[in-house]
Design a protein around this motif. Structure first.
Motif, PDB file in Angstrom:
ATOM      1  N   LEU A 218       0.825  -1.200   0.000  1.00 26.45           N
ATOM      2  CA  LEU A 218       0.000   0.000   0.000  1.00 26.45           C
ATOM      3  C   LEU A 218       0.866   1.259   0.000  1.00 26.45           C
ATOM      4  N   ILE A 219       0.370   2.278  -0.661  1.00 26.41           N
ATOM      5  CA  ILE A 219       1.071   3.559  -0.723  1.00 26.41           C
ATOM      6  C   ILE A 219       0.467   4.522   0.290  1.00 26.41           C
ATOM      7  N   THR A 233      -4.812  11.064  -8.869  1.00 29.93           N
ATOM      8  CA  THR A 233      -4.529  10.141  -9.972  1.00 29.93           C
ATOM      9  C   THR A 233      -4.169   8.762  -9.446  1.00 29.93           C
ATOM     10  N   LEU A 234      -3.363   8.716  -8.406  1.00 31.98           N
ATOM     11  CA  LEU A 234      -3.021   7.448  -7.761  1.00 31.98           C
ATOM     12  C   LEU A 234      -4.279   6.708  -7.331  1.00 31.98           C
ATOM     13  N   ALA A 235      -5.187   7.409  -6.647  1.00 35.60           N
ATOM     14  CA  ALA A 235      -6.407   6.776  -6.138  1.00 35.60           C
ATOM     15  C   ALA A 235      -7.326   6.327  -7.261  1.00 35.60           C
ATOM     16  N   ALA A 236      -7.355   7.088  -8.357  1.00 38.77           N
ATOM     17  CA  ALA A 236      -8.225   6.749  -9.485  1.00 38.77           C
ATOM     18  C   ALA A 236      -7.710   5.534 -10.254  1.00 38.77           C
ATOM     19  N   ARG A 241      -4.491   0.062  -3.939  1.00 32.75           N
ATOM     20  CA  ARG A 241      -3.150   0.265  -3.369  1.00 32.75           C
ATOM     21  C   ARG A 241      -3.103   1.470  -2.418  1.00 32.75           C
ATOM     22  N   VAL A 242      -4.264   2.022  -2.102  1.00 30.96           N
ATOM     23  CA  VAL A 242      -4.321   3.193  -1.237  1.00 30.96           C
ATOM     24  C   VAL A 242      -4.230   2.777   0.228  1.00 30.96           C
ATOM     25  N   ASN A 462      -8.714   2.229   1.214  1.00 31.79           N
ATOM     26  CA  ASN A 462      -8.932   3.095   2.374  1.00 31.79           C
ATOM     27  C   ASN A 462      -9.407   4.444   1.855  1.00 31.79           C
ATOM     28  N   PRO A 463     -10.275   5.121   2.588  1.00 32.88           N
ATOM     29  CA  PRO A 463     -10.815   6.391   2.088  1.00 32.88           C
ATOM     30  C   PRO A 463      -9.760   7.493   2.074  1.00 32.88           C
TER      31      PRO A 463
END
Length: 556
Positions: A218-219, A233-236, A241-242, A462-463
């Protein structure tokens, strides 16, 4: 484009510990910090090798594919830097200070210790120079191999008075830039590629830490300003991986990928109203511009009178000590004030003194204040100029918006200018003549694997925590609220203050919510508004309160 440095308050007094990861930093066997003080002296490798550097840090030059789906095309190098927490659990938080064009390496050297403190001493802070920035590879420039030509062009451009001429110049520059980069690596420098580099780094670090499933690592990420586009962009693209993603001072990601952020300054007028409010509350002793005014509205009237006088007759200075004859125009004053709104704690005192001097017609005093600030501005250890950062801003924006830029001709440009001007009484005109021109004439297309497909409703592992002040001069609260709608379960935390990001003015309330989120992914209730602990001008805000320099790059 000016490179503005601003001081930022600490985020957290403390934060609860995370569950211990599989391996602590001590088990990584990366050795004590060393004395290497240049990334040129750090070997590059496709593996993650940490080298002691800059006395207290560890650095790595990581070779990454230009295109992860076609590694045969070649590679580039991304510069990474880490500062370990003495009590860290081994969890890395990747930080980006904004831009496009902001150097995470440069930021860490001056603000890394403060980031450790902000996060309660429980996390290790990692940052990097995105592709094309400072110490990392890919030469994001429209004048490859000729920085002198770039600097000369930057010094002489933007002087045309009419909208038609401004548009023609921008189109010519965009076509030129696209043509000279027809066979260069520039097309691999967009935001999606940067996110993929972060993912690759996290997997390599997880493998180094002994994870059995590095591809599922996870990042943890914290981004400010343009750094929020990276986080969005990462979350989309990689919702599974969040780990924790905090995005503070939010850019409207949809607008960024379209190439025109046309609502960016809609809260800027609130930023200057915030100045009038705290100046009046502070009184003449603490805020010289307050004078005997009876209300914040009174200050606003005096401010507008100053602008009208400057519009009719610019102030003149012929003080020999300042180097030559100079005039002060209305546009110059608004441009300077706009930059000061980024960091009220640091710059409102200068703003108050300057406005009083302008009201009295004392151009020399204003220019002396500006000269003093320029002398105090630390350029950092790198030869990475504001002009170079400006080209990164232009090219990353062009790559990200390839094929989506909505302005096709001068008539559409003038229409866009008219609409943007309406968003801010004081700053709409200045922003409108510059931001819509960034992509004019640009035709640089990223590879298919790095072309962002757009935002859609997404559920992340994760939110996300969105944070915004409600009087930010360049990233309005509406952007945070709009982007939050794309991510299920995310929440927008509002801080009732001016400044570009919540760190601009300290708030225990904001810090507390960030601490809870880092510890357990717990978010504040929807609609939560945090007050600041102190107010600029009214209260004494010390170095302890406002300690971390950040870099922003925006067209204004």
């Amino acid at each position: 484009m000016n490179r503005i440095t601003y001081l930022v308050a600490g985020l957290l007094a403390s934060a609860a510990a995370l569950p211990t990861s599989e391996s602590t930093l001590q088990e990584r066997n990366i050795g004590p910090a060393g004395r290497i003080s240049s990334f040129k002296d750090i070997p590059s490798s496709p593996e993650l090798h940490w080298t002691p550097c800059y006395k207290r840090f560890h650095c790595a030059n990581l070779e990454v594919p230009l295109d992860y789906e076609n590694p045969k095309l070649g590679s580039t190098v991304v510069a990474w830097i880490r500062l370990e927490s003495e009590n860290g659990t081994g969890t890395d938080i990747i930080f980006n200070p904004g831009g496009p064009g902001g150097s995470g390496v440069d930021y860490m050297l001056s603000g890394g210790d403060d980031l450790i403190k902000m996060t309660g001493g429980k996390y290790d802070i990692v940052s990097f120079d995105p592709r094309g920035v400072n110490a990392s590879g890919i030469d994001l420039t429209c004048f490859p191999g000729s920085p002198e030509a770039r600097d000369q062009y930057a010094a002489n451009s933007g002087r045309y008075p009419t909208e038609q001429e401004k548009y023609a110049e921008a189109v010519a520059h965009g076509r030129w830039c696209s043509a000279v980069n027809n066979k260069t690596e520039v097309r691999y420098g967009g935001t999606v590629a940067v996110v993929q580099d972060m993912l690759h780094f996290t997997e390599l670090q997880a493998a180094q830490d002994g994870s059995k499933k590095p591809k599922e690592s996870l990042i943890w990420y914290y981004g400010v300003s343009y750094g929020t586009v990276i986080g969005q962009t990462l979350a989309a693209l990689y919702p599974d991986r969040v780990g924790r993603v905090i995005v503070d001072a939010n850019v409207n990601g949809e607008d960024h990928y379209a190439g025109v952020t046309d609502t960016a300054v809609e809260d800027a007028d609130d930023g200057i109203q915030y100045f009038f409010k705290v100046c009046h509350e502070a009184g003449e002793t603490k805020c010289p511009f307050a004078g005997k005014s009876s209300s914040p509205k009174d200050l606003e009237k005096r401010f507008n009178t100053i602008l009208e006088k400057l519009k009719k007759e610019p102030l003149q200075s012929i003080t020999p000590a300042l180097g030559g004859p100079t005039i002060i125009t209305k546009d110059m004053v608004l441009h300077q004030i706009f930059s000061w709104l980024y960091n009220p704690a640091a710059y409102f005192p200068y703003m108050a003194a300057s406005l009083l001097a302008l009201e009295k017609g004392n151009a020399t005093m204003v220019l002396t204040i500006l000269a003093e600030l320029n002398r105090a501005d630390d350029p950092g250890p790198f030869n990475y100029t504001s002009t170079a950062a400006g080209e990164v801003l232009d090219l990353v924006t062009a790559i990200d918006s390839a094929g989506r830029y909505p302005i096709k001709n001068v008539d559409e440009y003038t229409k866009a200018v008219d609409e943007i001007e309406k968003t801010s009484v004081w700053f709409g005109e200045g922003y409108a003549t510059l931001n819509p021109l960034i992509n004019a004439g640009m035709t640089i297309m990223p590879p298919k694997s790095q072309l962002f497909p757009g935002f859609k409703k997404t559920k992340t592992k994760n939110p996300l925590l969105f944070i915004n002040t409600n009087a930010d001069p360049i990233t309005p609260l509406s952007s945070a609220k709009h982007m939050s709608t794309f991510f299920t379960g995310s929440v927008v935390l509002t801080q009732n203050s001016g400044g570009h990001s919540s760190e601009a003015i300290p708030s225990k309330c904001t810090r507390g919510h960030i601490g809870e989120y880092l510890a357990s992914a717990k978010l504040p209730k929807e609609g939560t508004v945090c007050e600041t602990d102190k107010k600029p001008l009214v209260d004494k805000i010390t170095r302890r309160d406002v300690v971390v320099p950040l870099v922003r790059s925006h067209r204004m």
